[in-house]
Design a protein around this motif. Structure first.
Motif, PDB file in Angstrom:
ATOM      1  N   GLY A  41       0.630  -1.255  -0.292  1.00 31.35           N
ATOM      2  CA  GLY A  41      -0.003  -0.070   0.142  1.00 31.35           C
ATOM      3  C   GLY A  41       0.806   1.277   0.057  1.00 31.35           C
ATOM      4  O   GLY A  41       0.565   2.065  -0.885  1.00 31.35           O
ATOM      5  N   THR A  42       1.849   1.450   0.988  1.00 25.70           N
ATOM      6  CA  THR A  42       2.581   2.498   0.888  1.00 25.70           C
ATOM      7  C   THR A  42       3.680   2.582  -0.102  1.00 25.70           C
ATOM      8  O   THR A  42       4.248   3.547  -0.602  1.00 25.70           O
ATOM      9  CB  THR A  42       3.171   2.719   2.262  1.00 25.70           C
ATOM     10  N   GLN A  43       4.172   1.277  -0.475  1.00 23.70           N
ATOM     11  CA  GLN A  43       5.520   1.389  -1.524  1.00 23.70           C
ATOM     12  C   GLN A  43       4.811   1.423  -2.950  1.00 23.70           C
ATOM     13  O   GLN A  43       5.663   2.041  -3.765  1.00 23.70           O
ATOM     14  CB  GLN A  43       5.969   0.076  -1.096  1.00 23.70           C
ATOM     15  N   ARG A  44       3.831   0.736  -3.416  1.00 20.11           N
ATOM     16  CA  ARG A  44       3.140   0.733  -4.534  1.00 20.11           C
ATOM     17  C   ARG A  44       2.160   1.296  -4.874  1.00 20.11           C
ATOM     18  O   ARG A  44       1.833   1.564  -6.089  1.00 20.11           O
ATOM     19  CB  ARG A  44       3.412  -0.693  -5.002  1.00 20.11           C
ATOM     20  N   GLY A  45       1.494   1.680  -3.778  1.00 20.04           N
ATOM     21  CA  GLY A  45      -0.001   2.389  -3.949  1.00 20.04           C
ATOM     22  C   GLY A  45      -1.231   1.448  -4.187  1.00 20.04           C
ATOM     23  O   GLY A  45      -0.787   0.308  -4.028  1.00 20.04           O
ATOM     24  N   TYR A  46      -2.166   2.109  -4.570  1.00 23.62           N
ATOM     25  CA  TYR A  46      -3.438   1.403  -4.527  1.00 23.62           C
ATOM     26  C   TYR A  46      -3.961   1.615  -5.787  1.00 23.62           C
ATOM     27  O   TYR A  46      -4.243   2.790  -6.353  1.00 23.62           O
ATOM     28  CB  TYR A  46      -4.616   1.918  -3.383  1.00 23.62           C
ATOM     29  N   ALA A  47      -4.555   0.606  -6.732  1.00 25.87           N
ATOM     30  CA  ALA A  47      -4.827   0.488  -7.999  1.00 25.87           C
ATOM     31  C   ALA A  47      -6.404   0.745  -8.028  1.00 25.87           C
ATOM     32  O   ALA A  47      -7.152   0.913  -6.899  1.00 25.87           O
ATOM     33  CB  ALA A  47      -4.665  -0.556  -8.776  1.00 25.87           C
ATOM     34  N   ASP A  48      -6.909   1.408  -9.208  1.00 33.52           N
ATOM     35  CA  ASP A  48      -8.270   2.114  -9.204  1.00 33.52           C
ATOM     36  C   ASP A  48      -9.512   1.253  -8.874  1.00 33.52           C
ATOM     37  O   ASP A  48     -10.338   1.473  -8.647  1.00 33.52           O
ATOM     38  CB  ASP A  48      -8.308   2.697 -10.422  1.00 33.52           C
ATOM     39  N   HIS A  49      -9.035  -0.255  -9.279  1.00 30.29           N
ATOM     40  CA  HIS A  49     -10.083  -1.233  -9.009  1.00 30.29           C
ATOM     41  C   HIS A  49     -10.460  -1.390  -7.567  1.00 30.29           C
ATOM     42  O   HIS A  49     -11.668  -1.941  -7.305  1.00 30.29           O
ATOM     43  CB  HIS A  49      -9.614  -2.428  -9.697  1.00 30.29           C
ATOM     44  N   LEU A  50      -9.354  -0.943  -6.464  1.00 25.62           N
ATOM     45  CA  LEU A  50      -9.826  -0.970  -5.251  1.00 25.62           C
ATOM     46  C   LEU A  50     -10.742  -0.019  -4.720  1.00 25.62           C
ATOM     47  O   LEU A  50     -11.289  -0.064  -3.751  1.00 25.62           O
ATOM     48  CB  LEU A  50      -8.500  -0.984  -4.637  1.00 25.62           C
ATOM     49  N   PHE A  51     -10.672   1.142  -5.546  1.00 32.44           N
ATOM     50  CA  PHE A  51     -11.711   2.186  -4.960  1.00 32.44           C
ATOM     51  C   PHE A  51     -13.178   1.999  -5.847  1.00 32.44           C
ATOM     52  O   PHE A  51     -13.248   1.900  -6.806  1.00 32.44           O
ATOM     53  CB  PHE A  51     -11.044   3.637  -5.356  1.00 32.44           C
ATOM     54  N   GLN A  52     -13.830   2.557  -4.888  1.00 37.14           N
ATOM     55  CA  GLN A  52     -15.423   2.646  -5.367  1.00 37.14           C
ATOM     56  C   GLN A  52     -15.736   3.299  -6.622  1.00 37.14           C
ATOM     57  O   GLN A  52     -16.361   3.057  -7.177  1.00 37.14           O
ATOM     58  CB  GLN A  52     -16.364   2.551  -4.228  1.00 37.14           C
ATOM     59  N   ASP A  53     -14.816   4.607  -6.459  1.00 36.14           N
ATOM     60  CA  ASP A  53     -15.039   5.496  -7.415  1.00 36.14           C
ATOM     61  C   ASP A  53     -14.035   5.826  -8.611  1.00 36.14           C
ATOM     62  O   ASP A  53     -13.979   6.769  -9.245  1.00 36.14           O
ATOM     63  CB  ASP A  53     -15.349   6.906  -6.642  1.00 36.14           C
ATOM     64  N   GLY A  54     -13.022   4.697  -8.738  1.00 32.30           N
ATOM     65  CA  GLY A  54     -12.297   4.549  -9.829  1.00 32.30           C
ATOM     66  C   GLY A  54     -11.217   5.362  -9.853  1.00 32.30           C
ATOM     67  O   GLY A  54     -10.213   5.564 -10.820  1.00 32.30           O
ATOM     68  N   TRP A  55     -10.672   5.788  -8.525  1.00 32.25           N
ATOM     69  CA  TRP A  55      -9.456   6.463  -8.311  1.00 32.25           C
ATOM     70  C   TRP A  55      -8.379   5.528  -8.052  1.00 32.25           C
ATOM     71  O   TRP A  55      -8.294   4.298  -7.538  1.00 32.25           O
ATOM     72  CB  TRP A  55      -9.483   7.478  -7.427  1.00 32.25           C
ATOM     73  N   SER A  56      -6.947   6.066  -8.430  1.00 29.88           N
ATOM     74  CA  SER A  56      -5.857   5.194  -7.716  1.00 29.88           C
ATOM     75  C   SER A  56      -4.904   6.264  -7.180  1.00 29.88           C
ATOM     76  O   SER A  56      -4.776   7.350  -7.298  1.00 29.88           O
ATOM     77  CB  SER A  56      -4.930   4.568  -9.018  1.00 29.88           C
ATOM     78  N   VAL A  57      -4.122   5.753  -6.173  1.00 34.19           N
ATOM     79  CA  VAL A  57      -3.287   6.551  -5.262  1.00 34.19           C
ATOM     80  C   VAL A  57      -1.974   6.151  -5.240  1.00 34.19           C
ATOM     81  O   VAL A  57      -1.868   4.579  -5.120  1.00 34.19           O
ATOM     82  CB  VAL A  57      -3.865   6.619  -3.901  1.00 34.19           C
ATOM     83  N   GLN A  58      -0.866   6.795  -5.457  1.00 31.79           N
ATOM     84  CA  GLN A  58       0.444   6.351  -4.841  1.00 31.79           C
ATOM     85  C   GLN A  58       0.951   7.362  -4.054  1.00 31.79           C
ATOM     86  O   GLN A  58       1.024   8.470  -4.202  1.00 31.79           O
ATOM     87  CB  GLN A  58       1.429   6.505  -6.353  1.00 31.79           C
ATOM     88  N   PHE A  59       1.831   6.812  -3.092  1.00 31.54           N
ATOM     89  CA  PHE A  59       2.553   7.703  -2.046  1.00 31.54           C
ATOM     90  C   PHE A  59       3.916   7.976  -2.604  1.00 31.54           C
ATOM     91  O   PHE A  59       4.602   7.096  -3.125  1.00 31.54           O
ATOM     92  CB  PHE A  59       2.388   7.003  -0.744  1.00 31.54           C
ATOM     93  N   THR A  60       4.455   9.305  -2.241  1.00 36.51           N
ATOM     94  CA  THR A  60       5.871   9.640  -2.513  1.00 36.51           C
ATOM     95  C   THR A  60       6.566   9.458  -0.963  1.00 36.51           C
ATOM     96  O   THR A  60       7.899   9.533  -1.065  1.00 36.51           O
ATOM     97  CB  THR A  60       5.865  10.736  -3.272  1.00 36.51           C
ATOM     98  N   LYS A  61       5.695   9.622  -0.028  1.00 37.54           N
ATOM     99  CA  LYS A  61       6.330   9.826   1.218  1.00 37.54           C
ATOM    100  C   LYS A  61       5.223   9.314   2.243  1.00 37.54           C
ATOM    101  O   LYS A  61       4.077   9.585   1.969  1.00 37.54           O
ATOM    102  CB  LYS A  61       6.916  11.328   1.373  1.00 37.54           C
ATOM    103  N   TYR A  62       5.720   8.563   3.355  1.00 34.08           N
ATOM    104  CA  TYR A  62       4.764   8.015   4.310  1.00 34.08           C
ATOM    105  C   TYR A  62       5.683   7.857   5.677  1.00 34.08           C
ATOM    106  O   TYR A  62       6.189   6.960   6.060  1.00 34.08           O
ATOM    107  CB  TYR A  62       4.342   6.506   3.786  1.00 34.08           C
ATOM    108  N   LEU A  63       5.491   8.890   6.243  1.00 32.75           N
ATOM    109  CA  LEU A  63       6.258   9.031   7.823  1.00 32.75           C
ATOM    110  C   LEU A  63       5.613   8.558   8.763  1.00 32.75           C
ATOM    111  O   LEU A  63       4.257   9.103   8.964  1.00 32.75           O
ATOM    112  CB  LEU A  63       6.897  10.654   7.749  1.00 32.75           C
ATOM    113  N   VAL A  64       6.087   7.851   9.634  1.00 31.15           N
ATOM    114  CA  VAL A  64       5.336   7.374  10.658  1.00 31.15           C
ATOM    115  C   VAL A  64       6.205   7.555  11.848  1.00 31.15           C
ATOM    116  O   VAL A  64       7.474   7.175  11.752  1.00 31.15           O
ATOM    117  CB  VAL A  64       5.161   5.757  10.611  1.00 31.15           C
ATOM    118  N   SER A  65       5.992   8.067  13.084  1.00 30.50           N
ATOM    119  CA  SER A  65       6.478   8.352  14.444  1.00 30.50           C
ATOM    120  C   SER A  65       6.096   7.414  15.404  1.00 30.50           C
ATOM    121  O   SER A  65       4.939   7.601  15.900  1.00 30.50           O
ATOM    122  CB  SER A  65       6.628   9.734  14.611  1.00 30.50           C
ATOM    123  N   LEU A  66       6.885   6.440  15.994  1.00 35.24           N
ATOM    124  CA  LEU A  66       6.412   5.583  16.873  1.00 35.24           C
ATOM    125  C   LEU A  66       7.616   4.827  17.746  1.00 35.24           C
ATOM    126  O   LEU A  66       8.598   5.168  17.287  1.00 35.24           O
ATOM    127  CB  LEU A  66       5.525   4.253  16.252  1.00 35.24           C
TER     128      LEU A  66
END
Length: 295
Positions: A41-66
């Motif tokens: 999900g964070t490394q390759r993104g989410y394809a449009d078939h996963l979204f009910q409204d036909g969008w696709s998403v790709q991250f270029t940065k995903y910072l986590v503090s823990l």
């Protein structure tokens, strides 16, 4: 989406060794080592078939503090690391910490997602500016990326958003076998992965994982003239009056009004909804859900 990642050797924070029994020590002991992963999900993104409204998403940065990874034995013995890190899981899986020489047996698992502190160490892919920004603004998650609908005429959208989550994740279920916590094996190493489910920020309902749809148009509709999505834009989208890209009422492909369901949470805007949706996105070993507790 929820696959376990492989352990990346050689990058451990600190030095881990097998917890061998000491001379004359009859107690069986083992070790635990911990990684952080956002998976595909964070490394390759989410394809449009996963979204009910036909969008696709790709991250270029995903910072986590823990940090503060904690194991509690059945007898109540508590073992806590002092590590607190800020890492970018978009760049790959990240070794976090480890505990050695633990008595073999089952342990409860907990950790804390919280903004960077003075003790927080930035990972190799994290800039000093990002560390300072997140510490100053109280963000524990910060994401950048782009989104596009399968209809190319809608254009490319970008987003840059931080989220001020501060919570302890406790009583974690192990995503490998559905049991509580993890088992430290005798003279061996237990792998513990904190798995970030980045798809949570696109959920259309809270309080359940059943019947959830991934949606993006309500988020895209808050973008400015340059197609840039910000937290300020999300805050302008009212949950009880959701607008689509055309400025009219947000409707699905069948022409029905789209409804975001906040469950038991009293939320007014899409910004509040998205922030709440990612609070419990950190799991154990893939899909193992943790309980959210006060910090």
């Amino acid at each position: 989406m929820n696959q376990r990642s492989k352990w990346t050797r050689g990058l451990l924070v600190g030095v881990l060794g097998l917890g061998a029994s000491g001379c004359g020590d009859a107690v069986a002991r083992g070790d635990v080592r911990v990684t952080l992963s956002g998976g595909d999900g964070t490394q390759r993104g989410y394809a449009d078939h996963l979204f009910q409204d036909g969008w696709s998403v790709q991250f270029t940065k995903y910072l986590v503090s823990l940090g503060d990874f904690t194991l509690t034995s059945a007898a109540g013995d508590v073992h806590t690391t002092t590590d607190h890190l800020l890492v970018d899981v978009q760049k790959g899986d990240v070794p976090l910490t480890g505990l050695t020489g633990l008595e073999a047996g089952r342990y409860g698992v907990a950790f804390r997602v919280s903004p960077p502190e003075a003790r927080t160490v930035a990972g190799a892919s994290v800039s000093a500016d990002d560390l300072a920004m997140m510490r100053e603004r109280g963000f524990s998650y910060f994401v950048e990326g782009r989104a596009q609908n399968r209809d190319p005429t809608l254009g490319l959208y970008t987003f840059r958003m931080g989220f001020p989550v501060n919570a302890r994740m406790v009583d974690c279920i192990n995503g490998v076998d559905g049991t509580q916590g993890l088992v430290v094996p005798e003279s061996s190493v237990a792998e513990a992965e904190v798995t970030i489910h980045a798809e949570h920020m696109f959920y259309d309902r809270l309080g359940t994982h059943r019947g959830v749809q991934l949606r993006f148009e309500a988020i895209a509709a808050t973008a400015d003239a340059n197609h840039a999505i910000t937290p300020e834009g999300l805050a302008s989208q009212e949950l009880l009056d959701l607008r689509g890209l055309d400025g009219g009422e947000l409707r699905d492909a069948q022409g029905q009004p789209v409804v975001y369901q906040p469950g038991a949470y009293a939320l007014r805007t899409l910004q509040e909804f998205v922030t709440q949706s990612i609070v419990d996105q950190a799991h154990l070993n893939g899909g193992g859900v943790c309980t959210v507790a006060a910090p």
